[in-house]
Write a protein that holds these residues in place. Structure first.
Motif, PDB file in Angstrom:
ATOM      1  N   MET A   1       0.839  -1.187   0.000  1.00  0.00           N
ATOM      2  CA  MET A   1       0.000   0.000   0.000  1.00  0.00           C
ATOM      3  C   MET A   1       0.879   1.243   0.000  1.00  0.00           C
ATOM      4  O   MET A   1       2.078   1.184   0.172  1.00  0.00           O
ATOM      5  N   LEU A   2       0.243   2.349  -0.134  1.00  0.00           N
ATOM      6  CA  LEU A   2       0.939   3.629  -0.161  1.00  0.00           C
ATOM      7  C   LEU A   2       1.365   4.039   1.239  1.00  0.00           C
ATOM      8  O   LEU A   2       0.715   3.691   2.222  1.00  0.00           O
ATOM      9  N   GLY A   3       2.412   4.816   1.335  1.00  0.00           N
ATOM     10  CA  GLY A   3       2.841   5.351   2.621  1.00  0.00           C
ATOM     11  C   GLY A   3       2.032   6.585   2.964  1.00  0.00           C
ATOM     12  O   GLY A   3       1.190   7.029   2.188  1.00  0.00           O
ATOM     13  N   PRO A   4       2.300   7.172   4.146  1.00  0.00           N
ATOM     14  CA  PRO A   4       1.583   8.379   4.538  1.00  0.00           C
ATOM     15  C   PRO A   4       1.786   9.486   3.504  1.00  0.00           C
ATOM     16  O   PRO A   4       2.861   9.628   2.929  1.00  0.00           O
ATOM     17  N   MET A   5       0.730  10.241   3.266  1.00  0.00           N
ATOM     18  CA  MET A   5       0.764  11.285   2.255  1.00  0.00           C
ATOM     19  C   MET A   5       0.443  12.637   2.880  1.00  0.00           C
ATOM     20  O   MET A   5      -0.262  12.716   3.867  1.00  0.00           O
ATOM     21  N   ALA A   6       0.930  13.696   2.252  1.00  0.00           N
ATOM     22  CA  ALA A   6       0.647  15.046   2.711  1.00  0.00           C
ATOM     23  C   ALA A   6      -0.742  15.489   2.278  1.00  0.00           C
ATOM     24  O   ALA A   6      -1.299  16.407   2.844  1.00  0.00           O
ATOM     25  N   ARG A   7      -1.319  14.830   1.290  1.00  0.00           N
ATOM     26  CA  ARG A   7      -2.641  15.202   0.795  1.00  0.00           C
ATOM     27  C   ARG A   7      -3.726  14.618   1.682  1.00  0.00           C
ATOM     28  O   ARG A   7      -3.532  13.614   2.357  1.00  0.00           O
ATOM     29  N   SER A   8      -4.873  15.252   1.640  1.00  0.00           N
ATOM     30  CA  SER A   8      -6.025  14.728   2.368  1.00  0.00           C
ATOM     31  C   SER A   8      -7.146  14.458   1.380  1.00  0.00           C
ATOM     32  O   SER A   8      -7.165  15.000   0.273  1.00  0.00           O
ATOM     33  N   LEU A   9      -8.065  13.607   1.775  1.00  0.00           N
ATOM     34  CA  LEU A   9      -9.188  13.236   0.928  1.00  0.00           C
ATOM     35  C   LEU A   9     -10.483  13.493   1.683  1.00  0.00           C
ATOM     36  O   LEU A   9     -10.664  13.006   2.810  1.00  0.00           O
ATOM     37  N   VAL A  10     -11.362  14.254   1.068  1.00  0.00           N
ATOM     38  CA  VAL A  10     -12.694  14.519   1.623  1.00  0.00           C
ATOM     39  C   VAL A  10     -13.684  13.814   0.706  1.00  0.00           C
ATOM     40  O   VAL A  10     -13.746  14.104  -0.494  1.00  0.00           O
ATOM     41  N   VAL A  11     -14.433  12.865   1.265  1.00  0.00           N
ATOM     42  CA  VAL A  11     -15.398  12.094   0.489  1.00  0.00           C
ATOM     43  C   VAL A  11     -16.791  12.429   1.003  1.00  0.00           C
ATOM     44  O   VAL A  11     -17.057  12.305   2.200  1.00  0.00           O
ATOM     45  N   LYS A  12     -17.657  12.844   0.095  1.00  0.00           N
ATOM     46  CA  LYS A  12     -19.044  13.133   0.466  1.00  0.00           C
ATOM     47  C   LYS A  12     -19.936  12.045  -0.116  1.00  0.00           C
ATOM     48  O   LYS A  12     -19.990  11.849  -1.329  1.00  0.00           O
ATOM     49  N   ALA A  13     -20.606  11.318   0.769  1.00  0.00           N
ATOM     50  CA  ALA A  13     -21.577  10.304   0.359  1.00  0.00           C
ATOM     51  C   ALA A  13     -22.953  10.959   0.368  1.00  0.00           C
ATOM     52  O   ALA A  13     -23.409  11.435   1.407  1.00  0.00           O
ATOM     53  N   THR A  14     -23.591  11.005  -0.799  1.00  0.00           N
ATOM     54  CA  THR A  14     -24.904  11.645  -0.904  1.00  0.00           C
ATOM     55  C   THR A  14     -26.031  10.631  -1.002  1.00  0.00           C
ATOM     56  O   THR A  14     -27.192  11.016  -1.051  1.00  0.00           O
ATOM     57  N   ALA A  15     -25.676   9.353  -1.056  1.00  0.00           N
ATOM     58  CA  ALA A  15     -26.673   8.297  -1.233  1.00  0.00           C
ATOM     59  C   ALA A  15     -26.546   7.271  -0.119  1.00  0.00           C
ATOM     60  O   ALA A  15     -25.472   7.073   0.441  1.00  0.00           O
ATOM     61  N   GLY A  16     -27.650   6.621   0.147  1.00  0.00           N
ATOM     62  CA  GLY A  16     -27.672   5.539   1.131  1.00  0.00           C
ATOM     63  C   GLY A  16     -28.236   4.293   0.475  1.00  0.00           C
ATOM     64  O   GLY A  16     -27.875   3.959  -0.655  1.00  0.00           O
ATOM     65  N   ALA A  17     -29.165   3.652   1.149  1.00  0.00           N
ATOM     66  CA  ALA A  17     -29.788   2.452   0.611  1.00  0.00           C
ATOM     67  C   ALA A  17     -30.586   2.749  -0.656  1.00  0.00           C
ATOM     68  O   ALA A  17     -30.893   1.837  -1.423  1.00  0.00           O
ATOM     69  N   ASP A  18     -30.886   4.022  -0.909  1.00  0.00           N
ATOM     70  CA  ASP A  18     -31.619   4.414  -2.109  1.00  0.00           C
ATOM     71  C   ASP A  18     -30.775   4.256  -3.381  1.00  0.00           C
ATOM     72  O   ASP A  18     -31.318   4.112  -4.470  1.00  0.00           O
ATOM     73  N   ALA A  19     -29.472   4.300  -3.261  1.00  0.00           N
ATOM     74  CA  ALA A  19     -28.542   4.104  -4.377  1.00  0.00           C
ATOM     75  C   ALA A  19     -27.340   3.337  -3.831  1.00  0.00           C
ATOM     76  O   ALA A  19     -26.267   3.900  -3.622  1.00  0.00           O
ATOM     77  N   PRO A  20     -27.511   2.045  -3.576  1.00  0.00           N
ATOM     78  CA  PRO A  20     -26.509   1.279  -2.836  1.00  0.00           C
ATOM     79  C   PRO A  20     -25.126   1.229  -3.473  1.00  0.00           C
ATOM     80  O   PRO A  20     -24.128   1.262  -2.758  1.00  0.00           O
ATOM     81  N   GLU A  21     -25.031   1.167  -4.795  1.00  0.00           N
ATOM     82  CA  GLU A  21     -23.709   1.101  -5.408  1.00  0.00           C
ATOM     83  C   GLU A  21     -22.945   2.405  -5.210  1.00  0.00           C
ATOM     84  O   GLU A  21     -21.757   2.396  -4.876  1.00  0.00           O
ATOM     85  N   ARG A  22     -23.611   3.518  -5.379  1.00  0.00           N
ATOM     86  CA  ARG A  22     -22.951   4.815  -5.180  1.00  0.00           C
ATOM     87  C   ARG A  22     -22.539   4.972  -3.722  1.00  0.00           C
ATOM     88  O   ARG A  22     -21.441   5.447  -3.419  1.00  0.00           O
ATOM     89  N   CYS A  23     -23.398   4.545  -2.813  1.00  0.00           N
ATOM     90  CA  CYS A  23     -23.088   4.615  -1.383  1.00  0.00           C
ATOM     91  C   CYS A  23     -21.862   3.761  -1.061  1.00  0.00           C
ATOM     92  O   CYS A  23     -20.925   4.229  -0.410  1.00  0.00           O
ATOM     93  N   ALA A  24     -21.866   2.525  -1.516  1.00  0.00           N
ATOM     94  CA  ALA A  24     -20.756   1.614  -1.226  1.00  0.00           C
ATOM     95  C   ALA A  24     -19.450   2.127  -1.827  1.00  0.00           C
ATOM     96  O   ALA A  24     -18.378   1.966  -1.230  1.00  0.00           O
ATOM     97  N   GLN A  25     -19.522   2.760  -3.003  1.00  0.00           N
ATOM     98  CA  GLN A  25     -18.308   3.310  -3.612  1.00  0.00           C
ATOM     99  C   GLN A  25     -17.687   4.377  -2.720  1.00  0.00           C
ATOM    100  O   GLN A  25     -16.469   4.395  -2.525  1.00  0.00           O
TER     101      GLN A  25
END
Length: 124
Positions: A1-25
């Motif tokens: 796997m990758l080592g620690p990075m200086a970048r950060s990742l912000v992930v916004k999940a807008t779907a739940g059980a109503d769109a399960p594939e998008r939610c799981a992604q």
């Protein structure tokens, strides 16, 4: 796997059980980034807000996908999880209702995290 990075990742999940594939992604990408040592912030908005509550992630099922509860656990262990203020209020979810480690915050905090130097934001 990758080592620690200086970048950060912000992930916004807008779907739940109503769109399960998008939610799981969204959860899969966030958990994978955490496992790779990335500073991750997962935002639960819309129907995904329900996963801030105890037991809700365990109810989610999607064939050929990692269990959402396990992904959420990974993210809570080494990342941050935030439920959208307005989304939580619309669902009558308060700070005392959410899982330990989940905070409730609004758009100003999302914008601050997303625009931080080195940040990458993804919306699912």
């Amino acid at each position: 796997m990758l080592g620690p990075m200086a970048r950060s990742l912000v992930v916004k999940a807008t779907a739940g059980a109503d769109a399960p594939e998008r939610c799981a992604q969204a959860f899969t990408v966030a958990a994978t980034a955490v496992a790779a040592g990335v500073d991750v912030s997962l935002w639960l908005t819309g129907e995904s807000t329900w996963f801030a509550l105890p037991g809700r992630a365990q109810e989610f099922e999607l064939p050929h996908s990692a269990p959402l509860a396990e992904l959420l656990h990974v993210i809570l262990t080494s990342g941050r999880v935030t439920a959208c203020t307005q989304c939580a209020a619309r669902r009558q979810i308060g700070p005392d209702d959410v899982l330990p480690g989940v905070r409730i915050a609004g758009a100003a905090v999302f914008v601050e995290e997303s625009l931080a130097e080195g940040a990458q934001a993804l919306v699912y």
